[in-house]
Write an enzyme that holds these catalytic residues in place. Sequence first.
Site, mmCIF file in Angstrom:
data_model
loop_
_atom_site.group_PDB
_atom_site.id
_atom_site.type_symbol
_atom_site.label_atom_id
_atom_site.label_comp_id
_atom_site.label_asym_id
_atom_site.label_seq_id
_atom_site.Cartn_x
_atom_site.Cartn_y
_atom_site.Cartn_z
ATOM 1 N N LYS A 154 7.403 97.129 -2.348
ATOM 2 C CA LYS A 154 6.963 96.040 -3.226
ATOM 3 C C LYS A 154 8.083 95.557 -4.144
ATOM 4 O O LYS A 154 8.013 94.444 -4.670
ATOM 5 C CB LYS A 154 5.754 96.480 -4.058
ATOM 6 C CG LYS A 154 6.044 97.517 -5.127
ATOM 7 C CD LYS A 154 4.792 97.886 -5.895
ATOM 8 C CE LYS A 154 5.060 98.935 -6.957
ATOM 9 N NZ LYS A 154 6.004 98.498 -7.999
ATOM 10 N N ASP A 155 9.116 96.378 -4.352
ATOM 11 C CA ASP A 155 10.238 95.991 -5.218
ATOM 12 C C ASP A 155 11.322 95.225 -4.479
ATOM 13 O O ASP A 155 12.239 94.692 -5.108
ATOM 14 C CB ASP A 155 10.885 97.241 -5.847
ATOM 15 C CG ASP A 155 9.973 97.959 -6.819
ATOM 16 O OD1 ASP A 155 9.088 97.289 -7.402
ATOM 17 O OD2 ASP A 155 10.134 99.180 -6.993
ATOM 18 N N ARG A 163 1.225 90.363 -12.269
ATOM 19 C CA ARG A 163 0.065 90.267 -11.377
ATOM 20 C C ARG A 163 -1.134 90.984 -11.971
ATOM 21 O O ARG A 163 -2.258 90.436 -12.013
ATOM 22 C CB ARG A 163 0.416 90.869 -10.007
ATOM 23 C CG ARG A 163 -0.784 90.968 -9.069
ATOM 24 C CD ARG A 163 -0.407 91.715 -7.794
ATOM 25 N NE ARG A 163 0.083 93.059 -8.041
ATOM 26 C CZ ARG A 163 -0.698 94.117 -8.249
ATOM 27 N NH1 ARG A 163 -2.016 93.983 -8.262
ATOM 28 N NH2 ARG A 163 -0.177 95.310 -8.452
ATOM 29 N N ARG A 164 -0.953 92.208 -12.435
ATOM 30 C CA ARG A 164 -2.073 92.969 -12.981
ATOM 31 C C ARG A 164 -2.601 92.346 -14.270
ATOM 32 O O ARG A 164 -3.816 92.355 -14.512
ATOM 33 C CB ARG A 164 -1.643 94.422 -13.219
ATOM 34 C CG ARG A 164 -1.397 95.189 -11.925
ATOM 35 C CD ARG A 164 -0.755 96.529 -12.178
ATOM 36 N NE ARG A 164 -0.513 97.249 -10.923
ATOM 37 C CZ ARG A 164 0.414 98.175 -10.766
ATOM 38 N NH1 ARG A 164 1.211 98.510 -11.775
ATOM 39 N NH2 ARG A 164 0.571 98.773 -9.599
ATOM 40 N N ARG A 221 6.259 99.667 -19.953
ATOM 41 C CA ARG A 221 7.139 100.006 -18.837
ATOM 42 C C ARG A 221 7.478 101.482 -18.934
ATOM 43 O O ARG A 221 7.065 102.173 -19.851
ATOM 44 C CB ARG A 221 8.418 99.155 -18.866
ATOM 45 C CG ARG A 221 8.218 97.718 -18.396
ATOM 46 C CD ARG A 221 9.555 97.062 -18.084
ATOM 47 N NE ARG A 221 10.279 97.845 -17.086
ATOM 48 C CZ ARG A 221 11.614 97.942 -17.041
ATOM 49 N NH1 ARG A 221 12.357 97.302 -17.929
ATOM 50 N NH2 ARG A 221 12.194 98.666 -16.116
ATOM 51 N N ARG A 259 3.792 106.312 -18.881
ATOM 52 C CA ARG A 259 2.754 105.286 -19.031
ATOM 53 C C ARG A 259 1.368 105.926 -19.146
ATOM 54 O O ARG A 259 0.531 105.468 -19.932
ATOM 55 C CB ARG A 259 2.818 104.307 -17.862
ATOM 56 C CG ARG A 259 3.945 103.286 -18.002
ATOM 57 C CD ARG A 259 3.977 102.319 -16.838
ATOM 58 N NE ARG A 259 4.615 102.894 -15.661
ATOM 59 C CZ ARG A 259 4.606 102.345 -14.461
ATOM 60 N NH1 ARG A 259 3.941 101.214 -14.253
ATOM 61 N NH2 ARG A 259 5.240 102.924 -13.453
ATOM 62 N N CYS A 316 8.904 89.941 -7.027
ATOM 63 C CA CYS A 316 8.073 91.066 -7.437
ATOM 64 C C CYS A 316 7.463 90.862 -8.814
ATOM 65 O O CYS A 316 6.668 91.682 -9.260
ATOM 66 C CB CYS A 316 8.877 92.363 -7.414
ATOM 67 S SG CYS A 316 10.222 92.429 -8.617
#
Length: 305
Positions: free
Chosen positions: A82-83, A127-128, A145, A151, A237
Amino acid sequence: METVIVGARGSRLAQVMVRELIDHLGGCPVVEFKARSVMSDGDRDRKSPVRDLGGGAGGVFTTQLEAELLAGRVDIAVHSLKDLPTAPPAGLVLAMTPPRADPLDALCGSTLAGLPAGARVGTGSARRIAQLKAVRPDVEVVPIRGNVPGRLARIRSGLDAVILAACGLRRLGLQDAITELLDPSLFAPSPGQGALAVQVRAGDQELLEMLNSFGDRDADAAVRAERALLAGLHGGCSVPVGALATRCDGVLSLSAQVTSLDGRSRVDGTASGTDPEEVGASLAATLRERGADAILDQIRAPAAR
């Protein structure tokens, strides 16, 4: 016995992914694999938003590793797919995708329905953020981050919940922290989420063929469709594009969505077929016809200034 150097980011999760790949390649007795960590720009700066690090088009977590691969200091680069930008640098190719881990997003600390009005939910993903605001506009999104354990720890220091990739939690043995797997019809994951990107130099054909022999054809077709969709939307991304494909009996089913950062606008759609690139490109065209360009152009405009 030939020694092959496998490079990845220095995080614990990245090194777990390297071990996952090496274990998967355990049936290759003529090669000894050795891991090497490489620091990315995204690892050096864990406070700035990814878009501010040049991540809008992708590459903030992958560029340095690709440079090491091109320079011959590593023989295989392992990324979270995904990156990885959809346009590869000249001279590098992807091997067939290994078996894919859980692609879904996970909510940790609460269920979605259990979040009270005004709850503080942590995520650093555009996106989230967009997807969460679309279904729960009453909650406060807190940008975060850092590594996965860091996190997660924010739940104990002021946040009601955090959204993380289920695959990362499972790979780190932290699956017990998952309170709810988020419905992909509302929280479509990042294209390629859960999959490893195994990158080699284009000229290393023998190594590429060996890696391909350990690939998962269904997973590879699925992520190729998702990435073709992302390429068709000219996304990276750090844009709010979610997509998830599955393949059964040779037929791909792809669903995707583009959501505005405030959660108020969304376009979505589905497509199916047998050719991954055609399915992805077709659905990208459909989403653009339905208004995806207007959403994405609005998001890109601040980054261009």
